[in-house]
Design a protein around this motif. Sequence first.
Motif, PDB file in Angstrom:
ATOM      1  N   PHE A  78       0.816  -1.212   0.000  1.00 23.11           N
ATOM      2  CA  PHE A  78       0.000   0.000   0.000  1.00 23.11           C
ATOM      3  C   PHE A  78       0.851   1.263   0.000  1.00 23.11           C
ATOM      4  O   PHE A  78       0.498   2.264  -0.625  1.00 23.11           O
ATOM      5  CB  PHE A  78      -0.909  -0.038   1.237  1.00 23.11           C
ATOM      6  CG  PHE A  78      -1.781   1.169   1.397  1.00 23.11           C
ATOM      7  CD1 PHE A  78      -2.952   1.302   0.677  1.00 23.11           C
ATOM      8  CD2 PHE A  78      -1.422   2.179   2.280  1.00 23.11           C
ATOM      9  CE1 PHE A  78      -3.755   2.425   0.835  1.00 23.11           C
ATOM     10  CE2 PHE A  78      -2.221   3.303   2.441  1.00 23.11           C
ATOM     11  CZ  PHE A  78      -3.387   3.424   1.716  1.00 23.11           C
ATOM     12  N   TRP A  79       2.011   1.220   0.679  1.00 23.61           N
ATOM     13  CA  TRP A  79       2.841   2.416   0.816  1.00 23.61           C
ATOM     14  C   TRP A  79       3.932   2.541  -0.251  1.00 23.61           C
ATOM     15  O   TRP A  79       4.455   3.616  -0.471  1.00 23.61           O
ATOM     16  CB  TRP A  79       3.464   2.465   2.209  1.00 23.61           C
ATOM     17  CG  TRP A  79       2.472   2.870   3.255  1.00 23.61           C
ATOM     18  CD1 TRP A  79       2.095   4.138   3.596  1.00 23.61           C
ATOM     19  CD2 TRP A  79       1.703   1.998   4.083  1.00 23.61           C
ATOM     20  NE1 TRP A  79       1.139   4.110   4.582  1.00 23.61           N
ATOM     21  CE2 TRP A  79       0.874   2.808   4.910  1.00 23.61           C
ATOM     22  CE3 TRP A  79       1.625   0.611   4.233  1.00 23.61           C
ATOM     23  CZ2 TRP A  79      -0.002   2.289   5.843  1.00 23.61           C
ATOM     24  CZ3 TRP A  79       0.751   0.093   5.150  1.00 23.61           C
ATOM     25  CH2 TRP A  79      -0.048   0.917   5.942  1.00 23.61           C
ATOM     26  N   GLY A  80       4.303   1.432  -0.873  1.00 24.99           N
ATOM     27  CA  GLY A  80       5.348   1.516  -1.882  1.00 24.99           C
ATOM     28  C   GLY A  80       6.286   0.327  -1.859  1.00 24.99           C
ATOM     29  O   GLY A  80       5.950  -0.752  -1.351  1.00 24.99           O
ATOM     30  N   PRO A  81       7.508   0.477  -2.380  1.00 25.42           N
ATOM     31  CA  PRO A  81       8.435  -0.650  -2.529  1.00 25.42           C
ATOM     32  C   PRO A  81       9.080  -1.099  -1.212  1.00 25.42           C
ATOM     33  O   PRO A  81       9.280  -0.299  -0.300  1.00 25.42           O
ATOM     34  CB  PRO A  81       9.488  -0.102  -3.492  1.00 25.42           C
ATOM     35  CG  PRO A  81       9.477   1.375  -3.270  1.00 25.42           C
ATOM     36  CD  PRO A  81       8.057   1.732  -2.962  1.00 25.42           C
ATOM     37  N   TYR A  82       9.393  -2.384  -1.180  1.00 27.29           N
ATOM     38  CA  TYR A  82      10.153  -2.964  -0.067  1.00 27.29           C
ATOM     39  C   TYR A  82      10.791  -4.243  -0.577  1.00 27.29           C
ATOM     40  O   TYR A  82      10.483  -4.709  -1.671  1.00 27.29           O
ATOM     41  CB  TYR A  82       9.245  -3.243   1.143  1.00 27.29           C
ATOM     42  CG  TYR A  82       8.217  -4.333   0.928  1.00 27.29           C
ATOM     43  CD1 TYR A  82       8.460  -5.650   1.305  1.00 27.29           C
ATOM     44  CD2 TYR A  82       6.980  -4.027   0.349  1.00 27.29           C
ATOM     45  CE1 TYR A  82       7.514  -6.641   1.110  1.00 27.29           C
ATOM     46  CE2 TYR A  82       6.025  -5.013   0.148  1.00 27.29           C
ATOM     47  CZ  TYR A  82       6.293  -6.314   0.530  1.00 27.29           C
ATOM     48  OH  TYR A  82       5.352  -7.297   0.336  1.00 27.29           O
ATOM     49  N   THR A  83      11.700  -4.812   0.185  1.00 24.59           N
ATOM     50  CA  THR A  83      12.261  -6.108  -0.180  1.00 24.59           C
ATOM     51  C   THR A  83      11.619  -7.191   0.679  1.00 24.59           C
ATOM     52  O   THR A  83      11.186  -6.932   1.808  1.00 24.59           O
ATOM     53  CB  THR A  83      13.795  -6.159  -0.005  1.00 24.59           C
ATOM     54  OG1 THR A  83      14.127  -5.823   1.347  1.00 24.59           O
ATOM     55  CG2 THR A  83      14.471  -5.185  -0.944  1.00 24.59           C
ATOM     56  N   GLU A  84      11.572  -8.398   0.118  1.00 26.89           N
ATOM     57  CA  GLU A  84      10.959  -9.524   0.815  1.00 26.89           C
ATOM     58  C   GLU A  84      11.893 -10.723   0.734  1.00 26.89           C
ATOM     59  O   GLU A  84      12.611 -10.899  -0.256  1.00 26.89           O
ATOM     60  CB  GLU A  84       9.617  -9.838   0.167  1.00 26.89           C
ATOM     61  CG  GLU A  84       8.765 -10.830   0.948  1.00 26.89           C
ATOM     62  CD  GLU A  84       7.359 -10.899   0.384  1.00 26.89           C
ATOM     63  OE1 GLU A  84       6.475 -10.192   0.905  1.00 26.89           O
ATOM     64  OE2 GLU A  84       7.160 -11.656  -0.587  1.00 26.89           O
ATOM     65  N   VAL A  85      11.876 -11.550   1.768  1.00 26.30           N
ATOM     66  CA  VAL A  85      12.719 -12.744   1.838  1.00 26.30           C
ATOM     67  C   VAL A  85      11.886 -13.885   2.417  1.00 26.30           C
ATOM     68  O   VAL A  85      11.156 -13.689   3.389  1.00 26.30           O
ATOM     69  CB  VAL A  85      13.960 -12.510   2.737  1.00 26.30           C
ATOM     70  CG1 VAL A  85      14.801 -13.785   2.828  1.00 26.30           C
ATOM     71  CG2 VAL A  85      14.796 -11.352   2.224  1.00 26.30           C
ATOM     72  N   VAL A  86      11.982 -15.073   1.816  1.00 26.40           N
ATOM     73  CA  VAL A  86      11.372 -16.275   2.390  1.00 26.40           C
ATOM     74  C   VAL A  86      12.437 -16.986   3.213  1.00 26.40           C
ATOM     75  O   VAL A  86      13.501 -17.327   2.706  1.00 26.40           O
ATOM     76  CB  VAL A  86      10.843 -17.222   1.303  1.00 26.40           C
ATOM     77  CG1 VAL A  86      10.207 -18.460   1.939  1.00 26.40           C
ATOM     78  CG2 VAL A  86       9.831 -16.509   0.412  1.00 26.40           C
ATOM     79  N   SER A  87      12.152 -17.188   4.484  1.00 28.32           N
ATOM     80  CA  SER A  87      13.124 -17.832   5.378  1.00 28.32           C
ATOM     81  C   SER A  87      13.306 -19.303   5.026  1.00 28.32           C
ATOM     82  O   SER A  87      12.360 -19.989   4.620  1.00 28.32           O
ATOM     83  CB  SER A  87      12.656 -17.731   6.833  1.00 28.32           C
ATOM     84  OG  SER A  87      12.603 -16.386   7.251  1.00 28.32           O
ATOM     85  N   ALA A  88      14.520 -19.804   5.178  1.00 23.22           N
ATOM     86  CA  ALA A  88      14.776 -21.229   4.999  1.00 23.22           C
ATOM     87  C   ALA A  88      13.908 -22.019   5.970  1.00 23.22           C
ATOM     88  O   ALA A  88      13.809 -21.675   7.146  1.00 23.22           O
ATOM     89  CB  ALA A  88      16.250 -21.525   5.250  1.00 23.22           C
ATOM     90  N   GLY A  89      13.269 -23.053   5.478  1.00 22.55           N
ATOM     91  CA  GLY A  89      12.411 -23.873   6.335  1.00 22.55           C
ATOM     92  C   GLY A  89      11.030 -23.308   6.563  1.00 22.55           C
ATOM     93  O   GLY A  89      10.255 -23.869   7.354  1.00 22.55           O
ATOM     94  N   ALA A  90      10.649 -22.250   5.840  1.00 18.22           N
ATOM     95  CA  ALA A  90       9.363 -21.591   6.081  1.00 18.22           C
ATOM     96  C   ALA A  90       8.171 -22.486   5.754  1.00 18.22           C
ATOM     97  O   ALA A  90       7.060 -22.257   6.246  1.00 18.22           O
ATOM     98  CB  ALA A  90       9.277 -20.300   5.271  1.00 18.22           C
ATOM     99  N   GLY A  91       8.381 -23.511   4.936  1.00 24.69           N
ATOM    100  CA  GLY A  91       7.273 -24.385   4.564  1.00 24.69           C
ATOM    101  C   GLY A  91       7.210 -25.684   5.342  1.00 24.69           C
ATOM    102  O   GLY A  91       6.347 -26.526   5.072  1.00 24.69           O
ATOM    103  N   ALA A  92       8.080 -25.852   6.333  1.00 25.77           N
ATOM    104  CA  ALA A  92       8.200 -27.151   7.018  1.00 25.77           C
ATOM    105  C   ALA A  92       6.893 -27.632   7.632  1.00 25.77           C
ATOM    106  O   ALA A  92       6.513 -28.801   7.475  1.00 25.77           O
ATOM    107  CB  ALA A  92       9.291 -27.065   8.085  1.00 25.77           C
ATOM    108  N   VAL A  93       6.195 -26.773   8.339  1.00 21.06           N
ATOM    109  CA  VAL A  93       4.951 -27.173   9.016  1.00 21.06           C
ATOM    110  C   VAL A  93       3.899 -27.581   7.996  1.00 21.06           C
ATOM    111  O   VAL A  93       3.243 -28.619   8.118  1.00 21.06           O
ATOM    112  CB  VAL A  93       4.427 -26.040   9.916  1.00 21.06           C
ATOM    113  CG1 VAL A  93       3.063 -26.398  10.488  1.00 21.06           C
ATOM    114  CG2 VAL A  93       5.406 -25.764  11.056  1.00 21.06           C
ATOM    115  N   SER A  94       3.747 -26.769   6.981  1.00 18.10           N
ATOM    116  CA  SER A  94       2.744 -27.058   5.949  1.00 18.10           C
ATOM    117  C   SER A  94       3.063 -28.348   5.204  1.00 18.10           C
ATOM    118  O   SER A  94       2.183 -29.184   4.970  1.00 18.10           O
ATOM    119  CB  SER A  94       2.656 -25.886   4.978  1.00 18.10           C
ATOM    120  OG  SER A  94       1.660 -26.102   4.016  1.00 18.10           O
TER     121      SER A  94
END
Length: 228
Positions: A78-94
């Motif tokens: 909504f406010w503008g640009p930013y950077t994003e990162v997916v953490s290692a292991g972020a999908g483990a539970v799913s």
Amino acid sequence: MDEAMLARRAEAAKARAQGGVTRGDRPRQRRCAPNEGSRAAMSARARIELRAAGEDSGLLHFHGVASAYEQAYEMYDFWGPYTEVVSAGAGAVSLARADLDVPLVLAHDSLRRIARTTNGTLVLSESDDGLEVDAPSLDPGDADVAYIAPKLRAGLVDEMSFMFRIVRGHWSPDYSEYRIDEYDIHRGDVAIVGFGANPFTSGDLRSQAVTLERIRSRVVTSKYLTHV
């Protein structure tokens, strides 16, 4: 990154902080481009591989990486640009769900399924590279497999993305970066797609007997489900 973009990032980060965003809030109107309505996509390094599944089986074995972890990419909210990162292991539970239901599809079309976790034709796992996609027994008699296989072999299509929901994440102290700590891919998808957002990936294609020329790909994207 040019000075103008740095200034826009700083402005957007300041606006988030002043707009009452807490560090645990998810991005609002999350998208990959400045214009509203753009899809939420990210770029990453990955590989795509297609080879014969086994001697005389007639089946095809597909392997790819649908997303990369610990790699920053540009997004907008909504406010503008930013950077994003997916953490290692972020999908483990799913990924550990006993009832995990994720299809491998073409272009995020839920009816163009060529493999699925529920019937054992698709296996998803995490590695240092990211989200690994393994479909060991694709039927070349399936119309969608027959459609995509020659395009993969020719390097005409060499990108992937995946659809999921953000479960948990956090903003950096200055609100310029958002890190996804956990995502849910149940009833999302992993997809073979055409174009992505940025030129990052490479892929290769193999047959049982012959290793073909390594194909340089353009991008691997990661697409997200709408979240609340």
